[in-house]
Enzyme design. Sequence first.
Site, short mmCIF file in Angstrom:
data_model
loop_
_atom_site.label_atom_id
_atom_site.label_comp_id
_atom_site.label_asym_id
_atom_site.label_seq_id
_atom_site.Cartn_x
_atom_site.Cartn_y
_atom_site.Cartn_z
N GLY A 295 -1.07 -0.73 14.80
CA GLY A 295 -0.90 -1.89 15.64
C GLY A 295 0.16 -2.82 15.14
CB ALA A 296 1.43 -5.80 15.46
CD GLU A 298 -2.77 -11.76 12.15
OE1 GLU A 298 -3.93 -12.17 12.01
OE2 GLU A 298 -2.50 -10.65 12.67
CG ASN A 299 1.58 -9.13 7.15
OD1 ASN A 299 0.45 -9.03 6.73
ND2 ASN A 299 2.23 -8.12 7.72
CD GLU A 332 0.31 -9.33 15.77
OE1 GLU A 332 -0.03 -9.99 14.77
OE2 GLU A 332 -0.48 -8.62 16.40
CD GLU A 354 -6.73 -11.24 15.83
OE1 GLU A 354 -5.92 -11.18 16.77
OE2 GLU A 354 -6.43 -11.01 14.64
#
Length: 891
Positions: A295-296, A298-299, A332, A354
Amino acid sequence: MRSLRFPSSAAAILAICLTTLNAEKPFDFASTPGKLPKQVVPEEYAIRITPDLEKRIFAGSETIKLKALQPVRELVLNALEIKINSAAIDGKPIAGSAIKLDPKKETLTLTLPDELLAGAHQLELTFAGQINQRGQGLYYAPYQEEGTGAKKIMLGTQFEATDARRFFPCWDEPSFRARFQLTVVVPENFTAVSNMPVEKETKIGPPQAGKEVRFAATPPMASYLNVLCAGELEAIGTKKGDVNHSVIATKGKAAMGRYALESSQQILDYFNDYFGLPYPLPKLDHIAVPGGFGGAMENWGGITYYESRLLFDPEKSSSETKQGIYEVIAHETAHMWFGDLVTMAWWDNLWLNEGFASWMGTKVTAKFNPEWEVWVSKNVPRDPTRRHGIGKESAMEGDARSTTHPIQQPIANEAEASSAFDDITYRKGMSFIRMLESFLGEDVFRNGIRKYMAAHKFSNSTTADLWNALAEASGKPVVEIAAAWTQQPGFPVVKLTRDASGKIALTQERFTVHYEKAPPLEWKIPLTYSIAGEPAPASLLMTSKSMELPTIAADRAVKLNVEGAGNYRVQYDDASWKLLLAELPTLSSADRVNLLSDAWALVQANRAPLSLYLDLVEKLPGKTELAERDQIMHVFDFINRLLSAEPKREEFQKYARSILRASLDEVGWEPKSGEPVKIGSVRASLIRTLGDLNDKEIVAGCRERFQKYLAEPKTLAPDLRPAVLAVVGRYADEATWNKLHDLGLKTTSIEEKQNYYDALASAIDPKLVARTLEISLGDELPTSRAIYLVAKVARQSEHPEAAWNFAKAHMKQLLAKTDALAANSYAPGLFTFFSEAARIAELERYAKSDLTPTAAKDVAKAIDEVGFRAELKPRLLTQIASWIADAAKGR
């Protein structure tokens, strides 16, 4: 392994997930849930990592500046799958016998040589760990280099929810915010990327030959937001305002990040204005990773994406891919505020991250891309093999079952934290926020969000903090409204009845599917409604079980839940339903999709016959509206697969084709210059669905276009490729399967590779099914894609038993490839494609002997789904036969 325990009744389930609806308390560090003691807090980490790529291990050291809030004799922090080589506190060594790792608790306990007094201290550790391929902690992602096809690897990290502890010992709970300064040693030809810009690069000689890359320290943040990526990478970038935007990918692919780079700037500008707080970091990198996770993430300052979620090739990528890229970047990037700048205090408030990122991402996507109709499409369930996103309907379907949970759910440990990432958290959270924004008003809602952000930046929060800010901004009882929606499971159905005088009565009750004797619940419902002939909708707050609307003329249609923005169902009496059917041409597409979704839900709940839904389908005024056709195709596809072994399936397929073929005939096979993007999406979905419904002409057309594609790929438009390949794969013989497989092996494009292997997973020939399943054990696909090949075969090939038997025989190998989010759900999820009640006992036996207690929730969900399908199938068979018979008589 320990056996699973299941709640014995609906009341027991409710007791587990539902407590008295009391207002949650604002954030307070000392009282925040968690497993770690709070007498000592980290303030700064200085971490140095040296990976050994050949041995797939790494060595590390760290210095942690601590603040002791009171005297302690031991330190307890998190560590997992890490060996501690040495430890010292304030320069004093800690004996090896005083170092205790507890793999079960995932903790490191250091018994100190002396009592640690309140004040500042320094902890030093050296350690070693593993580089894995599962997407947990530090992982490696094998890939084929663009242009040469050479085999390479890239390093990446994935720490959410609780895997930073696999990379370095740390206080790995979200309320322990600290600054992180990372240094990494990598080969000379590698580029390393982290949250912050590079401060310094230094060449180093043997035995660590390569270069040392030191990154600037981060602002105070949660440990799970750290990131490290390294490999033979290249970047494209630009500076806008004070922020450097970049897209980073493996060599030869960065140019395909141009669309993402443009989108990043537009989205960040919008969020800077909306939140009233500018993005606080000097850079925002979007990093394409060719594997490791799917997926991805959000760092902060270094968002990672599975490659096909970020890179767009104008010659090969579809418009659906383009839309998906924008949506995931928006989601993100919203996390840079919701999640990173302000972080939930504990995982029971995950929805603050989320749900809000889903809502905010959709909001900005809708603003700049109105032609995508994203708010309408969010109300349609998504088949992840076809379209991006998970619709609100998917969350509502799950929320109507006995196995649902509140948006806010108690989280006791790491396994439960990982299982919280589901449709309820993301999509129900998003739907409630949208409904609340509509009730409070956009400007008032934004003002409340700005107050919340300003008050909690660089800190943590709870849901109570948000509700208090919105209540202060609006002057409305937000806490009272929100309590039932976030602290209890499920949602309501509003029943509308009217008498001859025009008086309309509304009654609410809990809406359930396959859930007898569900505990009754009530909500404060922000209702919206429109009246035929009136220019503007009206709204009101339903605060009790029943109420009346103002008197409306008996011949005027009333539509509740305008545009489907509310998170509730509506059930109309016969007179009101007939009036609505007559008004279908005047309703918006969003309202028609809402009627379709509610009608199908009523069928699932056995509140209405299938004829209610099919009659509505046949009365729709248009044949090419994207969201409407998507909803119909979703239902027809579900029924078609449910009836896969039934003799009467062919009759249903013929009926379904008669509805959908008219739509394809209207849009045509080939894309037309200047046509709306949504027409291309409708066309591709129709071809895929009609192929699955065994439309001989469509199958022949796909085969013909595939042969032309083999000779000249440009003859097949990118939008059509996934659909055509899937249909060709479904009816493939061995030679065709081999050709698709060969194409998949040779391409270096992750998106193309996925299309080819999805086509292989669609094959219905049992021999080819077996060959496709074997691929999941090898290294042809990234691990995050290889493991889900089994589930795709179970769903798309209509051989769930073959998929389950294969998985059962190779479960250890498959689970070795899963990340934390999939570990509990993988095996139970394969049962959700069955519709025979006998499978329930089989799953219960397997769970008892082979699964851990942490899988209990996923097992319960799978059991519920099998039971639902077993109950629904005979009901639908009877009703379909009646509908088709009535049609033959002229109805």
